[in-house]
Design a protein around this motif. Structure first.
Motif, short mmCIF file in Angstrom:
data_model
loop_
_atom_site.label_atom_id
_atom_site.label_comp_id
_atom_site.label_asym_id
_atom_site.label_seq_id
_atom_site.Cartn_x
_atom_site.Cartn_y
_atom_site.Cartn_z
N VAL A 248 -5.12 -4.85 7.85
CA VAL A 248 -4.97 -5.21 9.44
C VAL A 248 -3.52 -5.87 9.64
N MET A 249 -3.12 -5.24 10.51
CA MET A 249 -1.64 -5.99 11.15
C MET A 249 -2.23 -6.44 12.56
N LYS B 270 -5.66 -9.04 2.65
CA LYS B 270 -5.99 -7.94 3.39
C LYS B 270 -5.72 -7.85 4.99
N GLN B 271 -4.87 -8.86 5.44
CA GLN B 271 -4.23 -8.80 6.80
C GLN B 271 -2.92 -9.51 6.78
N GLY C 278 -2.25 5.53 9.02
CA GLY C 278 -2.07 5.49 7.74
C GLY C 278 -3.16 4.65 7.21
N PRO C 279 -2.55 3.57 6.43
CA PRO C 279 -3.58 2.47 5.87
C PRO C 279 -3.64 1.38 6.45
N PHE C 280 -3.19 1.24 7.65
CA PHE C 280 -3.32 0.06 8.43
C PHE C 280 -4.00 0.32 9.99
N LEU D 39 0.91 -1.29 0.03
CA LEU D 39 -0.13 -0.04 -0.01
C LEU D 39 1.12 1.47 0.00
N ASP D 40 1.97 1.32 -0.87
CA ASP D 40 2.93 2.54 -1.08
C ASP D 40 3.54 2.88 0.29
#
Length: 220
Positions: free
Chosen positions: A156-157, A185-186, A135-137, A12-13
Motif C-alpha cells: 500500500v501507498m 506492507k505500507q 505493479g506491486p502497489f 519489491l524490485d
C-alpha cells in the motif's frame, strides 16, 4: 543519519526516488506520486474571509511543473485530497495548469476532501478511482490498519495523515520534519501542499523513515 538531495529506495524490485519536494518518482513506471496537495484550501479560507496569500496554490502547481519537466513522467498519481473543498478560484489555476501537460496521464485516488463532482476532473482528462492497483502497489488515500493490510492485494501507498518525524537535538531542542514512512506492507507519504500541517506519528522500530529538511532527504 545519511543526507542527500534525494533518497533512493529499492522496494519489491522497484526503484523509488524520494524527492525533497515531498513526492516520489517511480522509475520503472515513469510515475510521479504525490499525496495531499490540498489545492483550493487557501481559496476556501479566503472565501470565509480569512486573509490567506493568494499564490499558494500557484506555487504548489509550479513545483509540480518543475518536477514534471525534470523527471518527464508518463503518469502523475495523486493519493487523495488533491483539491481541498468545493470549487473556488484556485480551480481555474488548476485547469490552466492541466492544459500545459495534455499528454500526461493523471490519476486521482479520491480522498475525503475530494468532494468536487467527478465530472469536473473527467473534463480535464483526470481519472478518479477510489483505489488504483499498479505493479506491486495498491494506491489508496487512507492508511490501512494492520488487520486490513493482511487482506490487501499489494503493498500500500497512501497519504492522509500528513506524517512527521520528531528529531531531538542537544538539550531540549526538537524539530518535526515531514517524512516518508515505509513499514513492512505500507508506505505513507508526506503532504505535498505548502498550506498543510504535519503530525509527528509513532513509528515502529522496523520502519524505514526519511525526513524532508528543506532541499534534502534525511534517512533517520
Amino acid at each position: 543519519m545519511k543526507i542527500c538531495a534525494e533518497a533512493e529506495v529499492d522496494l519489491l524490485d522497484q526503484s523509488l526516488l524520494l524527492l525533497p519536494e515531498k513526492a516520489i518518482y517511480w522509475q520503472q513506471e515513469k510515475a510521479l506520486i504525490a499525496a495531499d496537495v490540498h489545492l483550493g484550501k487557501s481559496g476556501h479560507f479566503r472565501k470565509a474571509g480569512i486573509a490567506i496569500p493568494q499564490n499558494i496554490a500557484q506555487e504548489d502547481l509550479a513545483v509540480l511543473s518543475d518536477l514534471i519537466l525534470q523527471y518527464h513522467p508518463e503518469k502523475l498519481i495523486f493519493l487523495g485530497d488533491l483539491f481541498h473543498s468545493e470549487l473556488n478560484t484556485d480551480w481555474d489555476w488548476f485547469a490552466m495548469w492541466r492544459e500545459q501537460f495534455p499528454h500526461l496521464k493523471i490519476i486521482l485516488v479520491k480522498g475525503n476532501h475530494d468532494i468536487i463532482n467527478d465530472e469536473y476532473y473527467h473534463k480535464l482528462n483526470i481519472e478518479t478511482p477510489i483505489e488504483y492497483q499498479i505493479g506491486p502497489f495498491l494506491m489508496l488515500h487512507h492508511p490501512l490498519t494492520p488487520a486490513q493490510l493482511l487482506q490487501a492485494e499489494g503493498y500500500v501507498m497512501c497519504g492522509h495523515i500528513h506524517p512527521g518525524v520528531r528529531l531531538h537535538g542537544k538539550g531540549r531542542q526538537a524539530l518535526t520534519l515531514p517524512c516518508f514512512t515505509f513499514s513492512e506492507k505500507q508506505a505513507i507519504l508526506p503532504s505535498f501542499g505548502r498550506f498543510t500541517g504535519k503530525v509527528a506519528i509513532r513509528h515502529h522500530q522496523d520502519d524505514h523513515v526519511y525526513g524532508v529538511l528543506g532541499d534534502r532527504v534525511i534517512k533517520v
